[in-house]
Design an enzyme around this catalytic site. Structure first.
Site, short mmCIF file in Angstrom:
data_model
loop_
_atom_site.label_atom_id
_atom_site.label_comp_id
_atom_site.label_asym_id
_atom_site.label_seq_id
_atom_site.Cartn_x
_atom_site.Cartn_y
_atom_site.Cartn_z
N GLU A 357 -5.85 1.26 -11.16
CA GLU A 357 -4.19 2.14 -10.97
C GLU A 357 -3.96 3.13 -9.95
O GLU A 357 -5.08 3.62 -9.33
CB GLU A 357 -5.21 3.63 -12.49
CG GLU A 357 -3.69 4.30 -12.28
CD GLU A 357 -4.01 5.28 -13.31
OE1 GLU A 357 -4.80 5.64 -14.15
OE2 GLU A 357 -2.71 6.14 -13.89
N GLY A 358 -3.06 2.84 -8.86
CA GLY A 358 -3.20 3.57 -8.03
C GLY A 358 -2.33 5.25 -8.42
O GLY A 358 -1.69 4.80 -9.42
N TYR A 360 0.75 4.20 -8.04
CA TYR A 360 2.57 4.25 -8.56
C TYR A 360 2.40 3.11 -10.03
O TYR A 360 3.08 2.94 -10.29
CB TYR A 360 3.23 3.52 -7.70
CG TYR A 360 3.47 4.07 -6.77
CD1 TYR A 360 4.63 5.78 -6.72
CD2 TYR A 360 3.40 4.39 -5.50
CE1 TYR A 360 4.80 6.55 -6.15
CE2 TYR A 360 3.25 5.94 -3.99
CZ TYR A 360 4.25 6.51 -4.46
OH TYR A 360 4.86 7.98 -3.59
N GLY A 361 1.26 3.29 -10.50
CA GLY A 361 0.75 2.19 -11.34
C GLY A 361 0.00 1.46 -11.16
O GLY A 361 -0.94 1.45 -10.96
N ASP A 478 0.85 2.05 5.10
CA ASP A 478 -0.15 1.88 4.55
C ASP A 478 -1.42 1.16 4.10
O ASP A 478 -1.42 1.21 3.29
CB ASP A 478 0.16 2.17 3.55
CG ASP A 478 -0.61 3.41 2.25
OD1 ASP A 478 -0.75 4.17 2.87
OD2 ASP A 478 -0.54 3.39 1.24
N1 LIG Z 1 -1.25 -8.56 -7.11
C1 LIG Z 1 -3.03 -8.21 -7.16
N2 LIG Z 1 -4.05 -8.78 -8.28
C2 LIG Z 1 -5.24 -8.45 -8.13
N3 LIG Z 1 -4.71 -6.77 -8.35
C3 LIG Z 1 -3.77 -5.87 -7.26
C4 LIG Z 1 -2.49 -6.97 -7.59
N4 LIG Z 1 -1.80 -5.88 -7.17
C5 LIG Z 1 -2.52 -4.66 -6.89
N5 LIG Z 1 -4.08 -4.75 -7.55
C6 LIG Z 1 -5.02 -3.95 -7.60
O1 LIG Z 1 -4.56 -2.47 -7.93
C7 LIG Z 1 -4.50 -1.81 -7.16
C8 LIG Z 1 -3.23 -0.73 -6.92
O2 LIG Z 1 -2.42 -1.61 -6.46
P1 LIG Z 1 -1.86 -0.59 -5.47
O3 LIG Z 1 -1.96 -0.91 -4.42
O4 LIG Z 1 0.04 -1.64 -4.68
O5 LIG Z 1 -1.12 0.30 -6.54
P2 LIG Z 1 -0.07 1.69 -5.91
O6 LIG Z 1 0.13 2.05 -6.70
O7 LIG Z 1 0.62 1.26 -5.02
O8 LIG Z 1 -1.78 2.32 -5.39
P3 LIG Z 1 -1.86 3.34 -4.13
O9 LIG Z 1 -2.34 4.50 -4.87
O10 LIG Z 1 -3.17 3.04 -2.96
O11 LIG Z 1 -0.66 3.54 -3.25
C9 LIG Z 1 -4.62 -2.13 -5.69
O12 LIG Z 1 -5.81 -1.67 -4.84
C10 LIG Z 1 -5.64 -3.80 -6.50
O13 LIG Z 1 -7.23 -3.95 -6.35
#
Ligand SMILES: Nc1ncnc2c1ncn2[C@@H]1O[C@H](COP(=O)(O)OP(=O)(O)OP(=O)(O)O)[C@@H](O)[C@H]1O
Length: 668
Positions: A357-358, A360-361, A478
């Site tokens: 979970e990041g 943004y989702g 980022d």
């Molecule tokens: N295509 C993918 N396949 C597998 N795992 C993924 C993929 N995309 C993202 N993830 C996992 O999900 C996590 C969060 O993805 P992402 O960084 O796109 O989300 P975010 O909400 O933008 O996060 P952040 O808090 O860094 O802004 C990644 O660190 C990774 O562990």
């Protein structure tokens, strides 16, 4: 085999991409010989011949057998038949003990990125129209966000677009082309779709502070070309030339590929379906927009321009400026139209489990029910605290921007988004190729750090991806290890484009609240508002150090602490090594005074204490990435050509990269 490494797979050869790098540089599993100054093709196993004009090395087989047990033969072969000591003959190895910074590779004249890219444009005939007259546009339709809708503005004509329409997807296609913006709906010949973004007059932060942008009002700024990969086969196709300035195209092409006739038909039908066929505005001067009130009620949108803001831990959690030219009275009439209509259902996929979970989702692992192939579903979080964009317009613009960029970019080092899907509650998901690991999670579970040749393999892929972004006028903003994904084919891919933006020449002031703290460049920490691709290169330096040490290099707890940590290791910068430093807003603070660069102590050439070791050439690259002055910081292109990648141990081929146990559901 290192503990935790399940399998060192022997995969088949390269996949088209980066035969170039890995085959040029490799092979740790074969003997190699370097002959400086000789431009030759590279012959490697199976007699496969790879042209290597750009490299002044010759790699030849020595007949050593290939073994991938242990780390890599390249390391064991150190010194076999190699004349890499001559790597010093460039005179590039810096002396670190008497100064803070190493000598720059080459002093650039001014903004390095802009000049270099303009050069490339010139030499590659890439089309970057210079402000085509808007009045040349025939019946333009402008896409913008409005409530849950994305509408076109062609004077009185308004049309709600679905997400997939806006993104140029016909819901099942994985080859989007049009993202949004101007679409000629009347001409007999389809014209290139383009995007125009309004200039953002101001930027507000969470704390209420605002940054004034140069140029206000309703002047449009054109998005730079997001072209296809320079490695794309059609990169020099004649079609590109059709988009030249002379043609006075309505803007710039979002893709290097021309839109298909069907796609244009699709857009045309979308308009005609509502009887909105440009509403007799075919001869309209777009800049006049007579019957539309673009007065104070309008707000700016720029899918690629909106900046986020960051919490104290350095994570982005909000987006903060406007969404687009929105006429509120129109907005109210459009609210009933769901922009998600036409998206396929998420139920085409079977959710398996949450991966991460990041901000943004949530990201889930799922299976495509039709193909049985795994995918990653990134759910767009609609309730990011205080997201004004969401509250006012119904969709987090960070996500729209991320989707936008990822759909238009095609490169093996950039994660591929296949489509956008929705569930019955209108939750939105990006369907991405599934990657087994992210580098942050992986390094937390690995017992041993990556070997030198593995790091070279990862760094080459990272640099390829970053170069691709920069060549296409996009700053990631980022880059960090959790945004670098690794699959079991040894492929590294950059993800999370929620913070990325296009940039142009001349540079505009941007928010400095970008990049997660630990990876944030000193110019940003010191409050610079003008920055460019060098900011990503600093992050790449931090990533390289982290790959070597298996832990982040600078772990600050706040901005001042972060600067202190950097200065303690790299030395306190001065006007001498970084002209312009003292004029930065944050430079007045009383910083720790550290006259020397102590980075070498952290990454010695040899070690009995378990410190990560780094050759002189490797240290030279790291030092050039972690150079204070952004003008002198090494570019992705130059880094790709750095001699470290030619030195043994050579970069491991992707197919010889180790695989790792799957990472199951986890929380950061
Ligand atoms: N295509 C993918 N396949 C597998 N795992 C993924 C993929 N995309 C993202 N993830 C996992 O999900 C996590 C969060 O993805 P992402 O960084 O796109 O989300 P975010 O909400 O933008 O996060 P952040 O808090 O860094 O802004 C990644 O660190 C990774 O562990």
């Amino acid at each position: 085999m290192a503990a935790g490494r399940v399998d060192v797979s022997r995969r088949r050869g390269c996949d088209g991409y980066s035969n170039n790098y890995f085959d040029r540089y490799r092979n740790g599993a074969h003997g190699v010989e370097f002959n400086r100054g000789v431009e030759h093709g590279v012959v490697y196993k199976n007699g496969y011949h790879i042209s290597s004009n750009a490299r002044k090395f010759r790699i030849r087989r020595s007949g050593l057998s290939c073994r991938d047990e242990g780390r890599e033969l390249g390391e064991l072969q150190s010194g076999i038949g190699l004349d890499h000591s001559s790597g010093l003959e460039d005179g590039e190895i810096p002396k670190s003990d008497d100064g803070i910074q190493m000598p720059p590779e080459k002093k650039r004249k001014s903004s390095p990125i802009i000049w270099e890219i303009e050069d490339k444009v010139a030499t590659k005939n890439r089309v970057l129209p210079t402000s085509p007259a808007l009045s040349n546009v025939t019946s333009p339709q402008r896409a913008y966000c409005q409530g849950p809708n994305i509408v076109l503005d062609a004077g009185v004509a308004k049309h709600a677009f679905t997400v997939n329409q806006l993104l140029g997807l016909d819901c099942v296609s994985d080859k989007p082309c049009v993202i949004g913006g101007l679409v000629d709906t009347t001409g007999s010949e389809p014209k290139s779709p383009a995007i125009l973004f309004p200039k953002i007059p101001e930027e507000k932060h969470k704390d209420g502070s605002q940054e004034q942008f140069e140029g206000e009002g309703e002047e449009f700024t054109e998005a730079r070309n997001i072209s296809m990969s320079r490695w794309a086969s059609d990169s020099d196709s004649p079609k590109d030339e059709s988009l030249s300035d002379d043609e006075g195209g309505p803007g710039e092409n979002i893709c290097r590929k021309e839109p298909s006739a069907e796609r244009m038909k699709f857009h045309r039908e979308a308009l005609e379906g509502d009887g909105l066929r440009s509403s007799g505005s075919s001869e309209r001067d777009w800049s006049s927009r007579g019957d539309v009130n673009f007065g104070s009620k309008l707000k700016n949108v720029d899918l690629l321009d909106a900046d986020g803001i960051q919490d104290e831990n350095g994570s982005f959690n909000q987006f903060d400026h406007g969404l687009g030219y929105v006429e509120e009275s129109v907005a109210s009439t459009q609210r009933g139209v769901n922009m998600l209509q036409g998206c396929r259902s998420v139920y085409e996929y079977e959710k398996l489990h949450e991966i991460n979970e990041g901000t943004y989702g949530k990201v889930y692992k799922a299976i495509d029910k039709k193909t049985g192939k795994p995918v990653a579903l990134k759910e767009v979080k609609m309730d990011v605290g205080g997201d004004r964009n969401l509250e006012e317009y119904g969709f987090p613009l960070s996500s729209l921007r991320e989707i936008n960029i990822l759909l238009s970019f095609h490169h093996l080092s950039v994660v591929n988004v296949k489509e956008v899907v929705v569930d019955s509650h209108d939750n939105v998901f990006m369907v991405m190729e599934y990657m087994e690991h992210d580098l942050k999670g992986l390094m937390q579970t690995m017992k041993q750090p990556f070997s030198t040749s593995e790091i070279k393999c990862l760094m080459l892929q990272l640099l390829e991806g970053v170069k691709y972004l920069h060549d296409n006028w996009v700053l990631h903003r980022d880059l960090k290890t959790s945004n670098l994904l690794l699959n079991n084919q040894g492929e590294l891919k950059i993800c999370d484009f929620g913070m990325s933006r296009q940039y142009g020449s001349p540079l505009k002031p941007y928010t400095s609240l970008v990049v997660t703290l630990w990876y944030r460049a000193p110019e940003l920490l010191l409050g610079a508002k003008q920055y460019s691709t060098a900011m990503d290169m600093w992050s790449v330096g931090c990533i390289m150090a982290e790959l070597l040490a298996k832990e982040p290099l600078f772990r600050g707890k706040g901005e001042i602490d972060q600067l202190g940590k950097i200065f303690r290791i790299l030395g306190t910068p001065s006007e001498t090594i970084w002209p312009g430093f003292s004029k930065l807003p944050g430079a007045k603070a009383n910083f720790v005074r550290q006259p020397y660069n102590l980075l070498r102590n952290k990454f010695p050439a040899s070690s009995f204490t378990g410190s990560p070791v780094l050759s002189d050439l490797g240290f030279d690259l790291l030092n050039k990435l972690l150079t204070y002055d952004p003008e002198k910081r090494i570019t992705a292109d130059a880094a790709l050509n750095h001699a470290w990648f030619h030195e043994v141990p050579l970069p491991k081929s992707k197919e010889f990269m180790p695989t790792f146990p799957p990472q199951h559901a986890k929380k950061r």
